[in-house]
Design an enzyme around this catalytic site. Structure first.
Site, PDB file in Angstrom:
ATOM      1  N   GLY B 139       1.618  -1.299  -0.175  1.00 35.61           N
ATOM      2  CA  GLY B 139       0.269  -0.423  -0.343  1.00 35.61           C
ATOM      3  C   GLY B 139       0.753   1.381   0.490  1.00 35.61           C
ATOM      4  N   CYS B 140      -0.035   2.428  -0.223  1.00 37.17           N
ATOM      5  CA  CYS B 140       1.056   3.208  -0.350  1.00 37.17           C
ATOM      6  C   CYS B 140       1.750   4.053   0.818  1.00 37.17           C
ATOM      7  CB  CYS B 140       0.189   4.484  -1.225  1.00 37.17           C
ATOM      8  SG  CYS B 140      -1.434   4.547  -0.257  1.00 37.17           S
ATOM      9  N   TYR B 141       0.357   4.379   1.700  1.00 39.13           N
ATOM     10  CA  TYR B 141       1.362   5.363   3.497  1.00 39.13           C
ATOM     11  C   TYR B 141       2.231   3.596   3.488  1.00 39.13           C
ATOM     12  CZ  TYR B 141      -2.757   8.425   3.597  1.00 39.13           C
ATOM     13  OH  TYR B 141      -3.262   9.303   3.344  1.00 39.13           O
ATOM     14  N   PRO B 142       1.982   2.125   3.556  1.00 40.06           N
ATOM     15  CA  PRO B 142       2.853   1.677   4.366  1.00 40.06           C
ATOM     16  C   PRO B 142       4.804   1.797   3.771  1.00 40.06           C
ATOM     17  CG  PRO B 142       0.715   0.436   4.093  1.00 40.06           C
ATOM     18  CD  PRO B 142       0.751   1.057   3.413  1.00 40.06           C
ATOM     19  N   THR B 143       4.405   1.826   2.547  1.00 40.80           N
ATOM     20  CA  THR B 143       5.674   1.785   1.523  1.00 40.80           C
ATOM     21  C   THR B 143       6.539   2.551   2.377  1.00 40.80           C
ATOM     22  OG1 THR B 143       4.385   1.210  -0.394  1.00 40.80           O
ATOM     23  CG2 THR B 143       6.602   2.293  -0.881  1.00 40.80           C
TER      24      THR B 143
END
Lengths: 326, 326, 326, 326
Positions: B139-143
């Site tokens: 996911g974007c935030y977790p990256t």
């Protein structure tokens, strides 16, 4: 009808003062030229910002929407000329000369006035304004943070610390042209400009009693004109739910017309407060992890500057505190 | 020349994939219609998104830029048809069916594929892609959060917890029209839309080893088109300076072409990474209070979605990992 | 490999030149300091902008991304040092000293160079670049207006006049900080800043053969970073339909890689050309009233400045005209 | 105290009506649910939008902030129930059924009401409101264009034609979610969406007496929330200067509190009128070429919709025309 001057009326806070006061009903406004020659502004002739001119005009109150060093320079003469002052700069916000010098990196040239001045965030200590002739108006970030933390600071896990992630619209940087505020640098961007060491940290610590090691702060720039939103993180082992915390806020601010508390789990967005003197507050809390978030929003030019300054001027000149602001 | 399909090419991530792949040099791209009839898009005829069509076309790889339930529906047939898959949805990101059901509030209909899939954030675990035919793209935030926390998680004060204040551009909400993404609701606004309980929290915990009670997260909407900036707060009693921490990051990411570390005290803004596959990271730390801040920025549509998905497709199809991305 | 210098690389056009040239493949770029000391920029040492330094470095070509008076000051020495020049300022755009002085309100200090220089908008007169050592690059507004009007100017009703309503992103105002480009003054605003008397009017008249009494022009500021869109109104008694007019454009620009013509009734938006060297053109026409509208869009920093300047440099240094731009 | 209903209060114009009326002082506001069940909105219970409910509540006036077909459906019952109406849709703006059908591409189902209704742009024909029970409120674009052209239309060169290049903020497109109003499609963009054939053209022709062959119009979308700015081009062989024209405007609008005329050569920007009921007008004119430009700005939600509707409601209910608007 009181006579009220504004120094710094060309800046964003000063212009906001002029606009808000045009609807006040109890004041006549004088625009005061600090560095420029008197001229006509919107059909009104500006006046010189000298102490003599203040005395001659018989001003009752003056807003200093000026940098700290200008406020320190002008305040003594204005007080001697009989005007009461609300200073929107940082000159008289910190309790001691040492603290000022540490955080503002400059000499404080008016230690006696610093001792005399009352720092007043009305919802927290309006009684301190009584009998005062010089009020120091709180900073924008500390206004939201202090209102958000006041009901909470005694029940949170202090050793876990508090994080305040603060975001401001570009008017918070002032009206002076700079590359940092150039449209092309700001649009479609988001940037942190003062991490950990912002001047306003000292003010939040002073207002809340938190120690420096217990508080992290970041100031960041949103590509909007106006508004501040602060996302504040805490841990509270002894609390159970957002509802419980919201109850604490409602009790604390029951009689405050400018503080609005959201129902548990709901938080304000920036627009909820734009062009108003409200501070909107919402709380989320996870009873299992004991972690919570408070979101507080104000308009940096109103409750964070001009609006709150009018609350303070109302207090010392004998108007109802809310006059001109609802 | 490999044959590559994209399902969901009309969404923002899918469109970004198509654009990035047009400069890849090693692939021929097929736009696949899931719910609509094949038509002409920019002079190219789209193909049906059926398994039969995949087999007939002999696709080597397919990007699923689709919601989780669509990815679960399509993946088995595509694998049977011989294609390798990179799924950009959340369908195969969490380790267990139970975890998926808790955070996504939906049934997981493909538990066997979940067991088979490899979740790969290349800079952290690219070796897990070896021999796989189904990659779950982070996911974007977790990256951003995982890259920012990986070098730090073993040296911070875990009991003090970590706060991740995350901000995303509006394309993160997808291309579907809604009042929440209406220009008039977003411009001159800033809002928090998922506090504490965002689905991506589970993914960050999984990647970092932090426990839920040690991590606070807020997702917020910036009025910009694209980009994610995360401001991450920590305490680390055993560390001394930003320089020391920056050294740890530089060591960890020395060979990573897509991670750029800033000099101590400097942090990225959103624009530094827009339209790139970079993750930029900067650190501020106060040796007295032992409090620090990491700022990490990515483009949510590139490193946070399409760009990273291409890294993963490159890995499983035998291209150099950076092809088409520099 | 040709050696190419850029003076004014800190401005928006100069920075765009540096970025575009980094993908050119045939040139080595030198950043030249006009008023500041050489320093390191992105890992590269800048060089002094003196004629001696140009000769010593053996520069083949130089872009002048500078104000007119600086271009006039620097050009003679650079030419003497053997470099070919593309000037992005207005210094050499108008045909005569008198015209320059009328529209720019300043002395022209290099009348001989003005006579020597070739003003080249490649799609209209690329043959004029042959054998030249000083090319004057067209202005941003005139580029779009001239490409939009060239196929039309001989068939419209001249006595009815042509109206060009032009809108530009803020980067058109340059990178210099000013109140006019302050984010808070631009956001949520739209303003006309130069009505009837903009300097670029003279350039459009020169390129199209329209007389001053036949042409109305307004320049206006859109709250976006980059891009120009011009809405051009005309009357043409002898024409029948948008299709007929589109046919004229298609014929005229059949071999032009940087001009894209839309189907009848369709017009470009700003985003269609952002970060590209394209000029997109669309036409609407009402056969009953004989009134029509042409919409032309370019990116002011690319086709309106740096991109077109690279077309011109390619022409005089012997590269394919499109190199580095597709 | 008059009782006033609003149908369509969830749309942008309806919401603006509710907000403006909260400061009116002479009205009690009822929010009327057309398609949804009555519920609580900001602490107030909404009422059904039926004629029976209107009669039961004894409403004196109703604002129809609805699409044309809904206005046509609701108006007869409301009138029968005794309420006076101001309709903000296009249903009753054009003079004949034929004209409506040509420009709106739909049947007109209330020809008798069309004959009865008065189209009132107060500054031009407020006397037409006398004794009326159904007022058709002007469209946003025509309001600015008609006020800008009224003093000019008899002195310009008609055969040369008039060009109106109109730009609107996104709220003009309504609150309904669509890809066209998605933040990511609008930000950093500028687009023309209705060239030559916009419905509002018919209204401008009707108000000014211009013939279709004498008028060109383009509607365009600015990436801002609210506001309309129109740049209007004309030729006038018999006029000499901007000062002369400004004099004509000042004479014409001498007694109009909501029209502000700028000094010669100065023109308004969008922000000058935002959140006000003003129409600001400025003129530039070149005495040599006889070409001129008028710039007119309004807030599309106030003078272009809700504000002007309140002027009209004030007229028919006997309030001072400016009540609630200054």
């Amino acid at each position: 009808m009181k006579k009220i001057g504004i120094v710094g009326f060309r800046g964003y806070s000063g212009a906001e003062l002029a606009q808000l006061l045009s609807r006040h009903g109890g004041v006549e406004v004088f625009l005061m030229e600090h560095r420029e020659e008197p001229t006509a502004v919107k059909g009104q002739t500006t006046m010189p910002a000298t102490a003599d001119a203040v005395a001659a005009a018989g001003l009752d109150g003056i807003f200093l929407a000026t940098p700290p060093e200008v406020s320190m320079e002008l305040a003594p003469g204005y007080l001697a000329a009989g005007a009461k002052l609300v200073d929107l700069s940082g000159a008289f916000r910190l309790g001691t000369v040492e603290s000022y010098q540490r955080w503002y990196k400059e000499e404080h040239t008016q230690p006696e006035l610093l001792a005399e001045a009352a720092y007043v965030l009305p919802e927290l200590n309006r009684q301190d304004a009584v009998g005062k002739r010089l009020i120091s108006n709180p900073g924008c970030y500390p206004t939201a943070a202090s209102l958000a933390l006041a009901p909470l600071v005694d029940v949170i896990d202090r050793q876990a610390g508090v994080v305040c992630d603060a975001k401001s619209g570009v008017s918070g940087a002032g009206r002076k042209a700079s590359l940092a505020t150039h449209f092309c640098e700001v649009t479609e961007n988001f940037s942190a400009y003062s991490l950990l060491y912002h001047r306003h940290v000292a003010e939040v610590l002073q207002n809340t009693g938190l120690r420096e090691a217990e508080f992290s702060f970041a100031a960041q720039l949103i590509p909007v004109h106006r508004g501040i939103l602060e996302t504040i993180y805490f841990r509270a082992s002894d609390l159970k739910s957002a509802a419980e915390i919201v109850g604490m806020y409602e009790t604390r601010y029951a009689d405050e017309p400018f503080v609005r508390i959201y129902e548990p789990g709901k938080v304000p967005d920036l627009r909820a407060v734009t062009r108003t003197n409200f501070c909107d507050i919402g709380v989320v809390f996870d009873g299992r992890t004991k972690r919570g978030i408070v979101v507080a929003a104000i308009d940096n030019l109103v409750k964070g500057a001009a609006g709150q300054a009018i609350q303070n001027m109302n207090l010392i000149l004998g108007f109802p505190e809310t006059q001109g602001l609802l």
